[in-house]
Write a protein that holds these residues in place. Structure first.
Motif, PDB file in Angstrom:
ATOM      1  N   ALA A   1     -46.196  22.857 -46.243  1.00  0.00           N
ATOM      2  CA  ALA A   1     -45.773  23.870 -46.717  1.00  0.00           C
ATOM      3  C   ALA A   1     -44.217  23.694 -47.239  1.00  0.00           C
ATOM      4  O   ALA A   1     -43.799  22.830 -46.610  1.00  0.00           O
ATOM      5  CB  ALA A   1     -45.766  25.064 -45.798  1.00  0.00           C
TER       6      ALA A   1
ATOM      7  N   GLY B   1     -33.105  23.450 -42.258  1.00  0.00           N
ATOM      8  CA  GLY B   1     -34.239  22.875 -41.922  1.00  0.00           C
ATOM      9  C   GLY B   1     -34.671  23.381 -40.430  1.00  0.00           C
ATOM     10  O   GLY B   1     -35.451  23.062 -39.555  1.00  0.00           O
ATOM     11  N   LEU B   2     -34.207  24.722 -40.161  1.00  0.00           N
ATOM     12  CA  LEU B   2     -34.770  25.479 -38.866  1.00  0.00           C
ATOM     13  C   LEU B   2     -35.980  26.301 -39.289  1.00  0.00           C
ATOM     14  O   LEU B   2     -36.132  26.542 -40.458  1.00  0.00           O
ATOM     15  CB  LEU B   2     -33.637  26.241 -38.535  1.00  0.00           C
ATOM     16  N   PRO B   3     -36.772  26.751 -38.189  1.00  0.00           N
ATOM     17  CA  PRO B   3     -38.137  27.642 -38.533  1.00  0.00           C
ATOM     18  C   PRO B   3     -37.763  28.824 -39.240  1.00  0.00           C
ATOM     19  O   PRO B   3     -36.683  29.242 -39.069  1.00  0.00           O
ATOM     20  CB  PRO B   3     -38.661  27.680 -37.363  1.00  0.00           C
ATOM     21  N   LEU B   4     -38.872  29.271 -40.013  1.00  0.00           N
ATOM     22  CA  LEU B   4     -38.547  30.520 -40.752  1.00  0.00           C
ATOM     23  C   LEU B   4     -38.913  31.863 -39.924  1.00  0.00           C
ATOM     24  O   LEU B   4     -39.650  32.296 -39.822  1.00  0.00           O
ATOM     25  CB  LEU B   4     -39.455  30.383 -41.997  1.00  0.00           C
TER      26      LEU B   4
ATOM     27  N   GLU C   1     -38.371  21.555 -32.249  1.00  0.00           N
ATOM     28  CA  GLU C   1     -39.307  21.236 -33.016  1.00  0.00           C
ATOM     29  C   GLU C   1     -40.246  22.436 -33.449  1.00  0.00           C
ATOM     30  O   GLU C   1     -40.642  23.284 -32.416  1.00  0.00           O
ATOM     31  CB  GLU C   1     -40.398  20.081 -32.385  1.00  0.00           C
ATOM     32  N   VAL C   2     -40.346  22.928 -34.621  1.00  0.00           N
ATOM     33  CA  VAL C   2     -41.190  24.065 -35.222  1.00  0.00           C
ATOM     34  C   VAL C   2     -42.510  23.935 -34.384  1.00  0.00           C
ATOM     35  O   VAL C   2     -43.319  23.010 -34.317  1.00  0.00           O
ATOM     36  CB  VAL C   2     -41.404  24.032 -36.599  1.00  0.00           C
TER      37      VAL C   2
ATOM     38  N   HIS D   1     -38.835  18.803 -41.854  1.00  0.00           N
ATOM     39  CA  HIS D   1     -37.929  20.000 -42.214  1.00  0.00           C
ATOM     40  C   HIS D   1     -38.126  20.409 -43.760  1.00  0.00           C
ATOM     41  O   HIS D   1     -37.910  21.540 -43.930  1.00  0.00           O
ATOM     42  CB  HIS D   1     -36.483  19.662 -41.903  1.00  0.00           C
ATOM     43  N   THR D   2     -38.503  19.493 -44.262  1.00  0.00           N
ATOM     44  CA  THR D   2     -38.530  19.813 -45.929  1.00  0.00           C
ATOM     45  C   THR D   2     -39.679  18.979 -46.440  1.00  0.00           C
ATOM     46  O   THR D   2     -40.109  18.088 -46.019  1.00  0.00           O
ATOM     47  CB  THR D   2     -37.119  19.178 -46.489  1.00  0.00           C
TER      48      THR D   2
ATOM     49  N   THR E   1     -41.656  25.526 -46.047  1.00  0.00           N
ATOM     50  CA  THR E   1     -40.641  25.694 -44.937  1.00  0.00           C
ATOM     51  C   THR E   1     -40.837  24.830 -43.864  1.00  0.00           C
ATOM     52  O   THR E   1     -41.668  23.833 -43.697  1.00  0.00           O
ATOM     53  CB  THR E   1     -41.272  27.038 -44.234  1.00  0.00           C
ATOM     54  N   PRO E   2     -39.732  24.736 -43.002  1.00  0.00           N
ATOM     55  CA  PRO E   2     -39.970  23.734 -41.957  1.00  0.00           C
ATOM     56  C   PRO E   2     -41.094  23.943 -41.002  1.00  0.00           C
ATOM     57  O   PRO E   2     -41.433  24.756 -40.763  1.00  0.00           O
ATOM     58  CB  PRO E   2     -38.523  24.091 -41.279  1.00  0.00           C
ATOM     59  N   GLY E   3     -41.597  22.683 -40.615  1.00  0.00           N
ATOM     60  CA  GLY E   3     -42.755  22.643 -40.003  1.00  0.00           C
ATOM     61  C   GLY E   3     -42.642  21.571 -38.755  1.00  0.00           C
ATOM     62  O   GLY E   3     -41.507  21.025 -38.603  1.00  0.00           O
ATOM     63  N   PRO E   4     -43.610  21.591 -37.992  1.00  0.00           N
ATOM     64  CA  PRO E   4     -43.605  20.480 -36.832  1.00  0.00           C
ATOM     65  C   PRO E   4     -43.373  18.892 -37.100  1.00  0.00           C
ATOM     66  O   PRO E   4     -42.508  18.353 -36.714  1.00  0.00           O
ATOM     67  CB  PRO E   4     -44.848  20.413 -36.021  1.00  0.00           C
TER      68      PRO E   4
ATOM     69  N   PRO F   1     -50.688  27.467 -46.982  1.00  0.00           N
ATOM     70  CA  PRO F   1     -51.528  26.407 -46.357  1.00  0.00           C
ATOM     71  C   PRO F   1     -52.590  27.012 -45.577  1.00  0.00           C
ATOM     72  O   PRO F   1     -53.647  26.423 -45.590  1.00  0.00           O
ATOM     73  CB  PRO F   1     -50.723  25.569 -45.390  1.00  0.00           C
ATOM     74  N   SER F   2     -52.404  28.196 -44.853  1.00  0.00           N
ATOM     75  CA  SER F   2     -53.492  28.641 -44.095  1.00  0.00           C
ATOM     76  C   SER F   2     -54.679  29.044 -45.153  1.00  0.00           C
ATOM     77  O   SER F   2     -55.706  28.937 -44.402  1.00  0.00           O
ATOM     78  CB  SER F   2     -53.007  30.006 -43.528  1.00  0.00           C
TER      79      SER F   2
ATOM     80  N   SER G   1     -33.654  28.001 -43.256  1.00  0.00           N
ATOM     81  CA  SER G   1     -34.762  27.521 -43.416  1.00  0.00           C
ATOM     82  C   SER G   1     -34.964  26.069 -44.501  1.00  0.00           C
ATOM     83  O   SER G   1     -34.941  25.253 -44.025  1.00  0.00           O
ATOM     84  CB  SER G   1     -35.901  28.675 -43.627  1.00  0.00           C
TER      85      SER G   1
ATOM     86  N   LYS H   1     -44.178  29.041 -38.100  1.00  0.00           N
ATOM     87  CA  LYS H   1     -45.008  28.338 -38.560  1.00  0.00           C
ATOM     88  C   LYS H   1     -45.903  28.972 -39.920  1.00  0.00           C
ATOM     89  O   LYS H   1     -46.411  30.205 -39.631  1.00  0.00           O
ATOM     90  CB  LYS H   1     -46.289  27.895 -37.616  1.00  0.00           C
ATOM     91  N   VAL H   2     -46.119  28.578 -40.902  1.00  0.00           N
ATOM     92  CA  VAL H   2     -46.651  29.594 -42.036  1.00  0.00           C
ATOM     93  C   VAL H   2     -48.292  29.017 -42.133  1.00  0.00           C
ATOM     94  O   VAL H   2     -49.059  29.560 -43.122  1.00  0.00           O
ATOM     95  CB  VAL H   2     -46.057  29.203 -43.471  1.00  0.00           C
ATOM     96  N   ASP H   3     -48.591  27.839 -41.421  1.00  0.00           N
ATOM     97  CA  ASP H   3     -50.126  27.643 -41.457  1.00  0.00           C
ATOM     98  C   ASP H   3     -50.864  27.786 -40.417  1.00  0.00           C
ATOM     99  O   ASP H   3     -51.783  27.181 -39.825  1.00  0.00           O
ATOM    100  CB  ASP H   3     -49.979  26.141 -41.690  1.00  0.00           C
TER     101      ASP H   3
END
Lengths: 538, 137
Positions: free
Chosen positions: B42, A209-212, A22-23, B50-51, B44-47, B84-85, A205, A476-478
Motif C-alpha cells: 500500500a 513514515g509513521l503508521p496511518l 514497526e507498523v 515506510h514508503t 501507507t507505511p506498513g510492517p 490491498p485487502s 504517514s 495497517k491498511v491490508d
C-alpha cells in the motif's frame, strides 16, 4: 527526529522519522472460525467494548442518559464557545498561511510522489465524506432559519436566535445576514478543520513514515510514548467519535429518507420502515466495503457528485436563475463582510446563535474530523500542500456557497416573492422536498434527493468503516476484509438499537462532546504540522 | 515449455515461503528460465517498509539475494495497491501481464494475509489467470 535522508527516502526526498516502532507490532493475528483477524490489541478491544457498554448504558438509563448528555453538550458548547471559535479561526489562518508561504511547496509522499487519483475522483471522495449529507439536510433549512430569526421582531435581543444584531423588519438585510451566517457554518471554517487533520495525518504517514493512525500526529510532542497508552487513548477516542457520529447520523438519515419517501409515495413512517432503511443502507455499504476503495466508495462518490451536480444545475436553471447567479456573488460579498464579526469569539451579545449554532457546529465538525481527515489523507498522496489546501479548503467552500445560494436562495425567494410559506412551516427533514415541490418535475427531483441522501449515507458508512478498521488495526491498511464488514455491521446495529431504544440524540450529544478534547488535539496538530513541514525538503 | 515464472511474495513473512521459493527455483533451473518475485504494497507505511520506494528497494534486494543463493536469474516487481485487502488478487493478475510470465508458483495463501472467507489468493489466480498456476501447500 533525524535529518538524514537515507535509503528509506520515499519517492524523491522527504524527512523520515526514525522510530523503533514497526507498523503492526502490537497487532494480534488470529482466526475466529473462518474469519482471519489482524487487530491492534488494546485499541480494538477497548473501543469495541466501550461502545457496547455505552449503548447498553444509554438504553438502560434512557431517562437519565438523555438529559445528562444533552446538558453536557449544552455546557460544553456554551462555556467553551470562545475556545471553539478561536480554535477554528486559528485553523483557517494556518491553512491560508500555508497556501502562500514556501511551506506550501512540500509534496505529500516526497518530492517525486505522483497523485494517485484524478482531480474528479479525489474531489468527489473528499466532498462526499466531508459534508455531502449535511448539504442535503441544511441546504434549505438553515438559510431559512437564520433569515426568519434575523427578520423577526426583537432580533438582536437576548432571547433571539438571530446572528449578530439581526435585521428586524429589513427583508433584504435579513436575507444577506441569513446567507452569510449559513455560509459561515459551511465555508472556510469546517473545511479548515478537516484540512488540518488530513494534512497532519498525510504528512506524518507519507513523509515521516509513521503508521496511518491519529496518534502518529503526536510523535513530535510525545515521542516514543505515542506507541503506548497515550496513543491508545487518542486512537480509542477517535474510534469512539467516528462510530457514534456515524451511527447517530445513520439513524437521523433513515428518518429523513423515510420522511421523504412518505412525502413522495405516502409510505408511512414506522419503526419497522426506519429499521428496514438502516438495514438497506448498511447492506449497500457492505457491498461497497467488500468491493474496496476504488470499486466501492470512489465509484459511489463519483455517481453522487454527478447526481448532486445535476440537482444543483436543475434548481439553478428552473428556479430564479438570474437571482441565484447574482446571489452567488452577493452572498460571497455578504460572507466577506460579516466574516470578521461572525468569527469574533469575544464580546458578542448573540448568545443563542453563537453558542447554539456556531459553537455546536464547530464541536460537531471537530468530532467528525478524525474520520473525514483520515479518509482525505488516505486519498491525497502525491499532492503538494498548496494544491491540497486549495482543493480541501477553497474549492469546497465555493461549492458550499453556490449550493446554499441555489437551495436556500430559492426557498427564501419563494417566501419573499411568492408568499409560499410551506417551506418555513415544514419540519426540518422535509424542507428540501417542500421547496422542490414548488419547482417543475418535483416527483423526479425529490426522488433524486432521496437517492442522494441514501447514497451519501452509504459512502459515509463505507469510508467510516475503512477508517475505523485502519485505526483499530494499528495503521495497517491490508487487514482482512471481514474486519471492515464487522465495523460496518456494528454501525448499523448501534444505529438500530438507538433508534428503537431511543437515545439517538443522547449519543449524538456524547459524540459532539468529544469535540472538546479533539479541539486540543487539533491545536497540537497545528504545531506538529508546522514543525513537520519545516523539516521537509521543498 | 515456459518462458518466465512469477512468484508472489510477502516480505513480512518471507521465512514461511521457503517451500514455494525452492519449488520455483528448481523449475527455473530445470527449464532454464528467469524468476520474477512480485510484491504488493500500500502507499501507507506498513510492517515491511515506510514508503513504496523503500518497499521496492527491499524487494529488489530480496530478489538479488535469492538469485545469488539459488543460482537463478531473478528479478523483482513491486506493485502499489490503493486497497490491498481487496485489490490483491487483481493486482497480481495485472503484474502477471506486466512481466509476461507464463507460470505462477505460489504458496496456497500469500502468508501473512490471513485466510478469509472470500477466496484464497492462489484460488483466485488459478481460476482467473490465463496461465498455469502451481499452488504449493
Amino acid at each position: 527526529m533525524s535529518d538524514q535522508a537515507d535509503m528509506l527516502s520515499p519517492d524523491g526526498e522527504a524527512n523520515i522519522i526514525e522510530t523503533e516502532y514497526e507498523v503492526g507490532q502490537d497487532n494480534i493475528q488470529t482466526n475466529i472460525g473462518p474469519f482471519g483477524l489482524d487487530i491492534h490489541n488494546p485499541v480494538f478491544m477497548i473501543s469495541g467494548l466501550t461502545i457496547v457498554a455505552f449503548v447498553l448504558f444509554t438504553l438502560a438509563f434512557q431517562d437519565a442518559a438523555g438529559p445528562f448528555f444533552n446538558d453536557l453538550r449544552g455546557t460544553i458548547t456554551s462555556i467553551f464557545d470562545w475556545f471553539f471559535l478561536s480554535a477554528a479561526n486559528i485553523f483557517v489562518i494556518l491553512c491560508l498561511v500555508l497556501i502562500v508561504t514556501p511551506l506550501g511547496k512540500v509534496r505529500l509522499g516526497g518530492t517525486e510522489a505522483v497523485p494517485e487519483y484524478s482531480y474528479t475522483g479525489w474531489f468527489a471522495m473528499l466532498f462526499a465524506a466531508g459534508m455531502g449529507i449535511g448539504l442535503m439536510f441544511y441546504g434549505v433549512s438553515e438559510p431559512i432559519s437564520h433569515f426568519s430569526s434575523s427578520l423577526a421582531e426583537g432580533a438582536g435581543s437576548p432571547e433571539s436566535w438571530a446572528p449578530l444584531a439581526g435585521a428586524a423588519g429589513n427583508e433584504a438585510e435579513a436575507q444577506r445576514l441569513g446567507m452569510a451566517a449559513t455560509i459561515f457554518h459551511w465555508g472556510l471554517h469546517p473545511w479548515a478543520i478537516y484540512a488540518v487533520v488530513a494534512l497532519a495525518l498525510a504528512l506524518f504517514s507519507y513523509n515521516k513514515g509513521l503508521p496511518l493512525t491519529i496518534r502518529s500526529i503526536f510523535y513530535p510532542i510525545f515521542g516514543e510514548r505515542v506507541w503506548g497508552w497515550t496513543g491508545h487513548i487518542i486512537d480509542t477516542l477517535a474510534v469512539f467519535a467516528t462510530l457514534f457520529g456515524l451511527a447517530t447520523s445513520l439513524g437521523y438519515g433513515a428518518e429523513q429518507a423515510n420522511a421523504g419517501l412518505e412525502f413522495l409515495f405516502g409510505w408511512t413512517v414506522t419503526d419497522t420502515s426506519k429499521v428496514f432503511l438502516i438495514i438497506a443502507i448498511t447492506a449497500i455499504a457492505l457491498i461497497s466495503v467488500v468491493a474496496g476503495l476504488d470499486a466501492g466508495v470512489k465509484r459511489l462518490s463519483e455517481i453522487n457528485m454527478v447526481l448532486a451536480a445535476m440537482l444543483l444545475l436543475f434548481v439553478t436553471l428552473v428556479g430564479p436563475t438570474t437571482e441565484i447567479i447574482r446571489g452567488f456573488f452577493a452572498n460571497l460579498g455578504a460572507y466577506a463582510e460579516y466574516l470578521p464579526s461572525l468569527s469574533n469569539p469575544f464580546g458578542r451579545a448573540d448568545d443563542n446563535f453563537r453558542q447554539g449554532w456556531t459553537s455546536f457546529y464547530w464541536a460537531w465538525w471537530i468530532s467528525w474530523s478524525p474520520f473525514v481527515g483520515m479518509f482525505i489523507a488516505r486519498v491525497s498522496r502525491g499532492r503538494t500542500v498548496r494544491e491540497f489546501i486549495t482543493c480541501v479548503l477553497i474549492i469546497p467552500s465555493l461549492v458550499s456557497v453556490f449550493w446554499m445560494t441555489a437551495f436556500g436562495g430559492t426557498a427564501i425567494s419563494q417566501i419573499v416573492n411568492d408568499g409560499y410559506t410551506a417551506v418555513s412551516d415544514a419540519s426540518l427533514e422535509l424542507k428540501l422536498f417542500v421547496m422542490l415541490d414548488q419547482l417543475p418535475l418535483a416527483q423526479i427531483t425529490s426522488f433524486i434527493g432521496i437517492i442522494l441522501v441514501i447514497v451519501f449515507f452509504v459512502t459515509s458508512s463505507d469510508s467510516g468503516s475503512l477508517v475505523i478498521d485502519t485505526i483499530t488495526a494499528g495503521g495497517k491498511v491490508d487487514a482482512p476484509v471481514p474486519q471492515r464488514v464487522f465495523w460496518a455491521c456494528f454501525e448499523g446495529l448501534v444505529a438500530i438499537a438507538l433508534l428503537l431504544g431511543g437515545g439517538l440524540g443522547a449519543l449524538q450529544a456524547a459524540a459532539v462532546s468529544t469535540g472538546l478534547p479533539f479541539t486540543l488535539i487539533l491545536l497540537l496538530a497545528c504545531y506538529a504540522i508546522i514543525k513537520g513541514l519545516r523539516s521537509e525538503p521543498r | 515449455m515456459y518462458k518466465k515464472i512469477m512468484v508472489p511474495v510477502d516480505l513480512a513473512h518471507a521465512d514461511r515461503l521457503d517451500k514455494a521459493l525452492t519449488t520455483a527455483a528448481d523449475l527455473s533451473r530445470h527449464y532454464k528460465i528467469p524468476v520474477c518475485y512480485v510484491g504488493i504494497t500500500a502507499t501507507t507505511p506498513g510492517p515491511v517498509a515506510h514508503t513504496p520506494e523503500e518497499f521496492k528497494s527491499k524487494l529488489d534486494a530480496f530478489a538479488k539475494d535469492e538469485g545469488a543463493k539459488r543460482g537463478i536469474d531473478a528479478s523483482s516487481l513491486a506493485k502499489v495497491s490503493h486497497d490491498p485487502s481487496v485489490d490483491l488478487d487483481e493486482t497480481l493478475v495485472s503484474a502477471l501481464n506486466e512481466i509476461g510470465a507464463d507460470l505462477v508458483v505460489m504458496a496456497s495463501h500469500v502468508p501473512g494475509v490471513p485466510e478469509h472467507i472470500f477466496a484464497s489468493n492462489a484460488g483466485y489466480l488459478a481460476s482467473h489467470a490465463p496461465v498455469s498456476v502451481l499452488v504449493v501447500r
